[in-house]
Design a protein around this motif. Sequence first.
Motif, PDB file in Angstrom:
ATOM      1  N   GLU A   1       0.831  -1.205   0.000  1.00 59.39           N
ATOM      2  CA  GLU A   1       0.000   0.000   0.000  1.00 59.39           C
ATOM      3  C   GLU A   1       0.867   1.257   0.000  1.00 59.39           C
ATOM      4  O   GLU A   1       0.559   2.234  -0.690  1.00 59.39           O
ATOM      5  CB  GLU A   1      -0.921   0.012   1.220  1.00 59.39           C
ATOM      6  N   GLY A   2       1.941   1.237   0.755  1.00 57.85           N
ATOM      7  CA  GLY A   2       2.857   2.385   0.781  1.00 57.85           C
ATOM      8  C   GLY A   2       3.508   2.599  -0.577  1.00 57.85           C
ATOM      9  O   GLY A   2       3.646   3.742  -1.035  1.00 57.85           O
ATOM     10  N   LEU A   3       3.901   1.507  -1.217  1.00 55.61           N
ATOM     11  CA  LEU A   3       4.513   1.605  -2.551  1.00 55.61           C
ATOM     12  C   LEU A   3       3.520   2.148  -3.576  1.00 55.61           C
ATOM     13  O   LEU A   3       3.859   3.029  -4.371  1.00 55.61           O
ATOM     14  CB  LEU A   3       5.027   0.229  -2.985  1.00 55.61           C
ATOM     15  N   ILE A   4       2.296   1.666  -3.531  1.00 56.60           N
ATOM     16  CA  ILE A   4       1.268   2.152  -4.468  1.00 56.60           C
ATOM     17  C   ILE A   4       0.997   3.630  -4.216  1.00 56.60           C
ATOM     18  O   ILE A   4       0.871   4.428  -5.153  1.00 56.60           O
ATOM     19  CB  ILE A   4      -0.013   1.306  -4.336  1.00 56.60           C
ATOM     20  N   GLY A   5       0.916   4.028  -2.969  1.00 56.23           N
ATOM     21  CA  GLY A   5       0.681   5.438  -2.644  1.00 56.23           C
ATOM     22  C   GLY A   5       1.827   6.319  -3.110  1.00 56.23           C
ATOM     23  O   GLY A   5       1.611   7.415  -3.658  1.00 56.23           O
ATOM     24  N   MET A   6       3.053   5.840  -2.933  1.00 56.55           N
ATOM     25  CA  MET A   6       4.215   6.615  -3.359  1.00 56.55           C
ATOM     26  C   MET A   6       4.246   6.733  -4.880  1.00 56.55           C
ATOM     27  O   MET A   6       4.503   7.815  -5.428  1.00 56.55           O
ATOM     28  CB  MET A   6       5.499   5.958  -2.863  1.00 56.55           C
ATOM     29  N   LEU A   7       3.960   5.643  -5.582  1.00 52.43           N
ATOM     30  CA  LEU A   7       3.944   5.688  -7.052  1.00 52.43           C
ATOM     31  C   LEU A   7       2.822   6.590  -7.568  1.00 52.43           C
ATOM     32  O   LEU A   7       3.007   7.321  -8.541  1.00 52.43           O
ATOM     33  CB  LEU A   7       3.801   4.269  -7.623  1.00 52.43           C
ATOM     34  N   ALA A   8       1.672   6.560  -6.923  1.00 54.40           N
ATOM     35  CA  ALA A   8       0.578   7.434  -7.324  1.00 54.40           C
ATOM     36  C   ALA A   8       0.961   8.903  -7.121  1.00 54.40           C
ATOM     37  O   ALA A   8       0.688   9.759  -7.972  1.00 54.40           O
ATOM     38  CB  ALA A   8      -0.680   7.095  -6.535  1.00 54.40           C
ATOM     39  N   THR A   9       1.602   9.196  -6.001  1.00 55.38           N
ATOM     40  CA  THR A   9       2.034  10.568  -5.722  1.00 55.38           C
ATOM     41  C   THR A   9       3.063  11.035  -6.748  1.00 55.38           C
ATOM     42  O   THR A   9       2.979  12.158  -7.267  1.00 55.38           O
ATOM     43  CB  THR A   9       2.625  10.658  -4.309  1.00 55.38           C
ATOM     44  N   LEU A  10       4.015  10.175  -7.073  1.00 52.85           N
ATOM     45  CA  LEU A  10       5.014  10.534  -8.076  1.00 52.85           C
ATOM     46  C   LEU A  10       4.370  10.715  -9.453  1.00 52.85           C
ATOM     47  O   LEU A  10       4.753  11.598 -10.208  1.00 52.85           O
ATOM     48  CB  LEU A  10       6.116   9.473  -8.132  1.00 52.85           C
ATOM     49  N   GLY A  11       3.389   9.879  -9.777  1.00 49.94           N
ATOM     50  CA  GLY A  11       2.693  10.015 -11.057  1.00 49.94           C
ATOM     51  C   GLY A  11       1.957  11.339 -11.161  1.00 49.94           C
ATOM     52  O   GLY A  11       1.999  12.007 -12.195  1.00 49.94           O
TER      53      GLY A  11
END
Length: 69
Positions: free
Chosen positions: A7-17
Amino acid sequence: MNGNQIEGLIGMLATLGILVLLVLPSALGVLRDRRIDRQIRQARQPGAPNRPAQEPRRHGRRHGAARPA
């Protein structure tokens, strides 16, 4: 990886996107402005090749009332 890490990885990737989507138009605009500025500087240099202006397109029509006889 456990669920929290994913979940943290998905959130970080979404934020970077989202960050990329917000910054990309500005970066492209800056690059375009620099290219235009470079073209203007090159055109102002002495000895720059003078390009003839394009002639207007004529589609075989004549404007005006007079017609050849």
